[in-house]
Write a protein that holds these residues in place. Structure first.
Motif, PDB file in Angstrom:
ATOM      1  N   ALA A 100       5.658  10.998 -13.379  1.00  0.00           N
ATOM      2  CA  ALA A 100       6.623  10.668 -13.950  1.00  0.00           C
ATOM      3  C   ALA A 100       7.856  10.769 -14.066  1.00  0.00           C
ATOM      4  O   ALA A 100       7.878  12.034 -14.000  1.00  0.00           O
ATOM      5  N   LEU A 101       8.756   9.935 -14.328  1.00  0.00           N
ATOM      6  CA  LEU A 101      10.116  10.917 -13.778  1.00  0.00           C
ATOM      7  C   LEU A 101      10.727  10.180 -14.958  1.00  0.00           C
ATOM      8  O   LEU A 101      11.151   9.498 -15.448  1.00  0.00           O
ATOM      9  N   ASN A 102      11.660  10.687 -15.964  1.00  0.00           N
ATOM     10  CA  ASN A 102      12.761  10.345 -17.210  1.00  0.00           C
ATOM     11  C   ASN A 102      13.587  11.515 -17.417  1.00  0.00           C
ATOM     12  O   ASN A 102      14.240  12.668 -17.974  1.00  0.00           O
ATOM     13  N   ARG A 103      14.682  11.184 -16.623  1.00  0.00           N
ATOM     14  CA  ARG A 103      16.405  11.736 -16.328  1.00  0.00           C
ATOM     15  C   ARG A 103      17.236  10.928 -16.669  1.00  0.00           C
ATOM     16  O   ARG A 103      17.341   9.780 -16.448  1.00  0.00           O
ATOM     17  N   ASP A 104      18.587  11.132 -17.333  1.00  0.00           N
ATOM     18  CA  ASP A 104      19.112  11.092 -18.430  1.00  0.00           C
ATOM     19  C   ASP A 104      20.318  11.807 -17.011  1.00  0.00           C
ATOM     20  O   ASP A 104      20.778  12.881 -16.707  1.00  0.00           O
ATOM     21  N   PHE A 105      21.727  11.098 -16.573  1.00  0.00           N
ATOM     22  CA  PHE A 105      22.776  11.295 -16.278  1.00  0.00           C
ATOM     23  C   PHE A 105      24.165  10.964 -16.681  1.00  0.00           C
ATOM     24  O   PHE A 105      24.192  10.038 -17.862  1.00  0.00           O
ATOM     25  N   ASN A 106      24.989  11.418 -17.059  1.00  0.00           N
ATOM     26  CA  ASN A 106      26.360  11.544 -17.124  1.00  0.00           C
ATOM     27  C   ASN A 106      27.632  11.528 -16.705  1.00  0.00           C
ATOM     28  O   ASN A 106      27.304  12.716 -16.182  1.00  0.00           O
ATOM     29  N   GLU A 126       1.025  -1.684   0.032  1.00  0.00           N
ATOM     30  CA  GLU A 126      -0.150  -0.114  -0.113  1.00  0.00           C
ATOM     31  C   GLU A 126       0.456   1.555  -0.193  1.00  0.00           C
ATOM     32  O   GLU A 126       0.406   2.302  -0.987  1.00  0.00           O
ATOM     33  N   GLU A 127       2.039   1.465   0.614  1.00  0.00           N
ATOM     34  CA  GLU A 127       2.573   2.293   1.095  1.00  0.00           C
ATOM     35  C   GLU A 127       4.282   2.297  -0.739  1.00  0.00           C
ATOM     36  O   GLU A 127       4.358   1.420  -1.035  1.00  0.00           O
ATOM     37  N   LEU A 128       3.946   3.813  -1.138  1.00  0.00           N
ATOM     38  CA  LEU A 128       5.286   3.221  -1.785  1.00  0.00           C
ATOM     39  C   LEU A 128       7.218   4.910  -1.586  1.00  0.00           C
ATOM     40  O   LEU A 128       6.296   5.671  -0.921  1.00  0.00           O
ATOM     41  N   LEU A 129       7.894   3.913  -0.959  1.00  0.00           N
ATOM     42  CA  LEU A 129       8.982   4.884  -0.682  1.00  0.00           C
ATOM     43  C   LEU A 129       9.515   5.733  -2.257  1.00  0.00           C
ATOM     44  O   LEU A 129       9.983   6.732  -2.158  1.00  0.00           O
ATOM     45  N   ILE A 130       9.191   4.583  -2.347  1.00  0.00           N
ATOM     46  CA  ILE A 130       9.952   4.823  -4.587  1.00  0.00           C
ATOM     47  C   ILE A 130       9.369   4.323  -5.754  1.00  0.00           C
ATOM     48  O   ILE A 130       8.219   3.517  -5.270  1.00  0.00           O
ATOM     49  N   PRO A 131       9.356   4.902  -6.282  1.00  0.00           N
ATOM     50  CA  PRO A 131       7.934   4.018  -7.957  1.00  0.00           C
ATOM     51  C   PRO A 131       8.287   3.384  -8.087  1.00  0.00           C
ATOM     52  O   PRO A 131      10.167   2.860  -8.266  1.00  0.00           O
ATOM     53  N   ASP A 132       7.845   2.321  -8.802  1.00  0.00           N
ATOM     54  CA  ASP A 132       8.101   1.767 -10.089  1.00  0.00           C
ATOM     55  C   ASP A 132       9.425   2.254 -11.185  1.00  0.00           C
ATOM     56  O   ASP A 132       8.562   3.132 -11.591  1.00  0.00           O
ATOM     57  N   ALA A 133      10.178   1.753 -10.865  1.00  0.00           N
ATOM     58  CA  ALA A 133      11.372   2.392 -12.183  1.00  0.00           C
ATOM     59  C   ALA A 133      11.999   1.091 -12.465  1.00  0.00           C
ATOM     60  O   ALA A 133      12.287   0.275 -12.057  1.00  0.00           O
ATOM     61  N   ASN A 134      12.980   1.825 -13.952  1.00  0.00           N
ATOM     62  CA  ASN A 134      14.177   1.118 -14.541  1.00  0.00           C
ATOM     63  C   ASN A 134      14.955   2.184 -14.274  1.00  0.00           C
ATOM     64  O   ASN A 134      14.976   3.369 -14.755  1.00  0.00           O
ATOM     65  N   THR A 135      16.536   2.145 -13.983  1.00  0.00           N
ATOM     66  CA  THR A 135      17.578   2.192 -14.185  1.00  0.00           C
ATOM     67  C   THR A 135      19.314   1.364 -15.173  1.00  0.00           C
ATOM     68  O   THR A 135      19.129  -0.015 -15.013  1.00  0.00           O
ATOM     69  N   ASN A 136      19.027   1.989 -15.733  1.00  0.00           N
ATOM     70  CA  ASN A 136      20.217   0.953 -16.857  1.00  0.00           C
ATOM     71  C   ASN A 136      21.373   2.600 -16.963  1.00  0.00           C
ATOM     72  O   ASN A 136      22.148   3.654 -16.817  1.00  0.00           O
ATOM     73  N   ASP A 141      13.654   5.344 -15.459  1.00  0.00           N
ATOM     74  CA  ASP A 141      12.274   5.861 -16.237  1.00  0.00           C
ATOM     75  C   ASP A 141      11.615   6.040 -14.910  1.00  0.00           C
ATOM     76  O   ASP A 141      11.601   4.174 -14.863  1.00  0.00           O
ATOM     77  N   GLY A 142      10.739   6.296 -14.385  1.00  0.00           N
ATOM     78  CA  GLY A 142      10.153   6.074 -13.608  1.00  0.00           C
ATOM     79  C   GLY A 142       8.783   5.970 -13.347  1.00  0.00           C
ATOM     80  O   GLY A 142       8.334   7.485 -14.483  1.00  0.00           O
ATOM     81  N   LYS A 143       7.466   5.220 -12.959  1.00  0.00           N
ATOM     82  CA  LYS A 143       6.767   4.961 -13.539  1.00  0.00           C
ATOM     83  C   LYS A 143       5.624   6.182 -12.170  1.00  0.00           C
ATOM     84  O   LYS A 143       6.139   6.843 -11.536  1.00  0.00           O
TER      85      LYS A 143
END
Length: 738
Positions: free
Chosen positions: A475-481, A420-430, A460-462
């Protein structure tokens, strides 16, 4: 079909012919020329070795052609480390070891060129887990605090995470079985989630290691080395049992390892159970925990190929302590509690060519974290984290005194929520990173190491929940380099002095909690609000070290200055939601500086006597002159230790120690921390190898906080609830080879 048989015949013939490559010789005492028994002769890169017999002779077969580092070592002798050229057929080498009171040196695995510590350009601390057990460490996170410059953020006894020179959480990367350990380590109350059973040693890189490991290694690396396979033709088995008086805790493990010339196998299972711990006079309700752990490995090796597959399953059930109460004998945690399952599957393969080699490491980690709250059915928080990572490294042919490695590393990670609780969202990290590093040895007893790396990370977070409401996540879509570099120089001078200087940069991409949090975090009792606009943390650290050592004394001085751009921290913004203070994530430049000083006296000929002292200090400040949170207090430790060998027919070796650890007052605190008073803890222990009915066993007895001091550690998360750290704890342990 006939062609297949012919091909198989020639393949077997080639393998058989290659397996005849061997190295044999005799190990002797350089002073007496007498043969030495039980000396370890080992090729670190090949992970093959032998032990000298009564005549001092050894033989290692199935070796590839080429140049490989050979290490010959034993307690009481100076470690021999040289590059040996292996030719086709039989090779011979005789080694004379010089007696030494200095502890046996080991090869450092966490750095790329696998050298002894004295040969390394980068300073790395190493601790043997068996040694930590003699000091009565209850858990692995408890034991690492004996390493200078390393502390632990704790929530009682069962939950602890490493702090290296003031940096922790996602800024410190943990490696086990050669792969990164991913277990939702962003949370303050999320511990290591791995047992010390089946862990041989711990290596600590104190400082940016992004060149070697990528993002999240900007503060350092805790590298856990699994136990080795048995030597070829040998079978080893042992059982280890421990009892802890304070928690009425038991833990035990049993393992067996067996190897032929080509196949290797090992398995180790362990279990631990603890009741609530006691402070100086009261019991901490629901600090109880239990743990089950299984580690197994399978290896195969020929002259040109070495491969191994390891698996670790760890199950933890941890109570979340909240108050003081009466002592009970209950061992099952009650709500609130965490239930954590870790599955770690890793493979490591090395292919040896004539003058070069290729190493491929793959890891698959499945982490399930569930948190149960009082009065609720089912898990309120239920997260699955699946991580696949890879590491390919090509060791180029050695050109004179130049060694070079090129590598590609990467990670694919998926986080899923079911509670029921969300600390962080469903997400993919590459992640993907490309690196190159070189080591040059000069003839004037100096070494230079340098490297360059580029990393790219996408997240990429939902979206979750109605926007604008508590718990809603966009929704989250971020790139870092980031580009990172490191350069280090080591010089041996004036016969017994060694100086090192290292300059390295590191980076860390913000984690999902920092980017997306929007709700009450029950583990910290506050409303946390993320910031989706956060940028990379980027740091540059300078390390200086000076060491001196002879047959009587060793001294070291380490200093560092770490400048961090865009340091991410959380602080209250003055508002409340639903009665909970709101904490928001922010960024600001920060500086950390300090170091360690150590002294080890072992006067010759009183080689059984050791006097050890160390002092460590770190200061962390923000650009606005405020102090960083969770910075360890200055610590001064002094140990008197004795070691004896061959002292009797039933007692073949023994030791004793007494330690006084003085922790200074910590008054350099952040805006929402309180000052922590200083304290001193007295510890002592005795042990040795005894023979009972012709059965050898190692026995150890130790006591921590012998004076039952009531104290607060500045890094204890229970301090704000007025709950002290653990009181007097007597540890009894026995290790029996089978």
């Amino acid at each position: 079909m006939q062609r297949i048989y012919i091909i198989l015949f020639f393949a077997l013939a080639v393998t058989y012919g290659q397996s005849q490559n061997s190295l044999e010789g005799i190990v002797t005492d350089a002073e007496t020329s007498q043969p030495l028994l039980g000396i370890q002769v080992y090729f670190p890169k090949l992970e093959k070795g032998s032990v000298s017999d009564e005549d001092g002779t050894f033989k290692i077969v199935g070796l590839p052609i080429g140049n490989y580092k050979l290490v010959v070592s034993s307690i009481g002798f100076q470690t021999y480390s040289e590059t040996v050229t292996l030719a086709k057929g039989s090779n011979s080498l005789n080694v004379a070891l010089s007696p030494s009171a200095i502890e046996m040196e080991e090869v450092i695995v966490s750095t790329p060129f696998h050298k002894l510590q004295r040969e390394n350009v980068m300073k790395v601390e190493r601790a043997n887990v068996a040694e930590l057990k003699t000091r009565g460490a209850v858990t692995l996170s408890d034991g690492i605090t004996d390493v200078p410059g390393v502390e632990s953020v704790s929530t009682g006894l069962g939950i602890g995470k490493p702090v290296i020179r003031g940096l922790s959480s996602n800024r410190v990367l943990v490696y086990t079985q050669g792969v990164r350990l991913e277990n939702q380590q962003f949370g303050d109350e999320h511990g290591l989630g791995i047992s010390d059973a089946g862990i041989e040693s711990i290596e600590v890189i104190k400082g940016p290691a992004s060149l070697l490991y990528g993002s999240d290694a900007m503060g350092g690396v805790l590298y856990l080395n699994p136990e080795r396979f048995a030597n070829a033709g040998e079978t080893d088995a042992d059982v280890n049992l421990s009892y802890f008086s304070n928690t009425r805790g038991f833990d035990g493990d049993v393992g067996i390892a067996s190897s032929s010339e080509k196949f290797k196998f090992l398995v180790r299972g362990s279990a631990a159970s603890h009741t609530d711990y006691e402070t100086g006079g009261e019991s901490v309700t629901n600090s109880r925990f239990r743990e089950y752990d299984l580690k197994t490995g399978l290896g195969y090796q020929t002259t040109t190929l070495k491969t191994e597959l390891r698996y670790n399953y760890n199950n933890l059930k941890l109570g979340i302590p909240e108050e003081l109460g009466k002592r009970t004998s209950a061992r099952t945690p009650e709500s609130p509690y965490q239930q954590i399952d870790n599955h770690i599957l890793s493979s490591k393969t090395s292919v040896f060519f004539d003058k070069s080699s290729l190493e491929a490491t793959f890891g698959y980690t499945f982490n399930t974290r569930k948190e149960f709250e009082e009065g609720e059915d089912g898990a309120a928080l239920d997260m699955d984290l699946v991580t696949f990572n890879y590491n390919l490294q090509y060791h180029l042919p050695k050109w004179g005194n130049l060694e070079t490695i090129f590598g590609v590393q990467g990670m694919h990670q998926t986080n899923s929520n079911f509670g029921e609780e969300l600390l962080i969202p469903d997400a993919n990290t590459n992640d993907i990173g490309i690196m190159g590093t070189s080591h040059i040895h000069f003839k004037n007893d100096s070494d230079l190491q340098l490297g360059l790396r580029y990393d790219y990370r996408s997240i990429d977070g939902k979206a979750s929940g109605p926007l604008g409401e508590e718990g809603a996540i966009e929704a989250l879509n971020r790139d870092f380099n980031s580009f990172n570099a490191a350069v280090g120089y080591k010089k041996d001078f004036l016969e017994n002095f060694t100086g090192r200087i290292n300059l390295a940069s590191g980076f860390r991409a913000p984690n999902l909690a920092e980017l997306t949090s929007n709700g009450v975090h029950e583990g910290t009792n506050r409303y946390e609000r993320g910031n989706s606009a956060l940028t990379n943390e980027q740091n540059l650290q300078t390390d200086l070290s000076l060491e001196y050592g002879n047959e009587h004394i060793e001294v070291y001085i380490n200093g560092f200055y770490n400048a961090v751009n865009n340091y991410i921290f959380i602080e209250p913004d003055g508002s409340t939601i639903g009665g909970n203070a709101v904490f928001s994530y922010r960024q600001q430049d920060a500086d950390l500086y300090g170091g360690e000083i150590g002294l080890h006296i072992h006067p010759h000929p009183l080689d059984w006597l050791h006097v050890e002292s160390s002092f460590e200090s770190v200061t962390g400040k923000l650009a606005d002159d405020g102090h960083l949170p969770l910075i360890p207090a200055n610590t001064f430790s002094n140990t008197l230790r004795t070691e004896f060998s061959g002292s009797g027919s039933w007692l073949s070796s023994s030791y004793a120690f007494v330690t006084l650890k003085s922790v200074f007052k910590q008054d350099k605190v952040s805006g929402f921390e309180t000052v922590t008073d200083g304290y001193s803890l007295l510890s002592l222990g005795v042990g040795g190898t005894v023979s009972v009915l012709d059965q050898e066993m190692k026995v150890r007895i130790s006591g921590n906080n012998i004076l039952d001091k009531d104290y607060f550690s500045h890094l204890s998360r229970l301090k704000t609830d007025g709950i002290s750290n653990i009181g007097r704890n007597i540890h009894l342990g026995v290790s029996i080879p089978l």
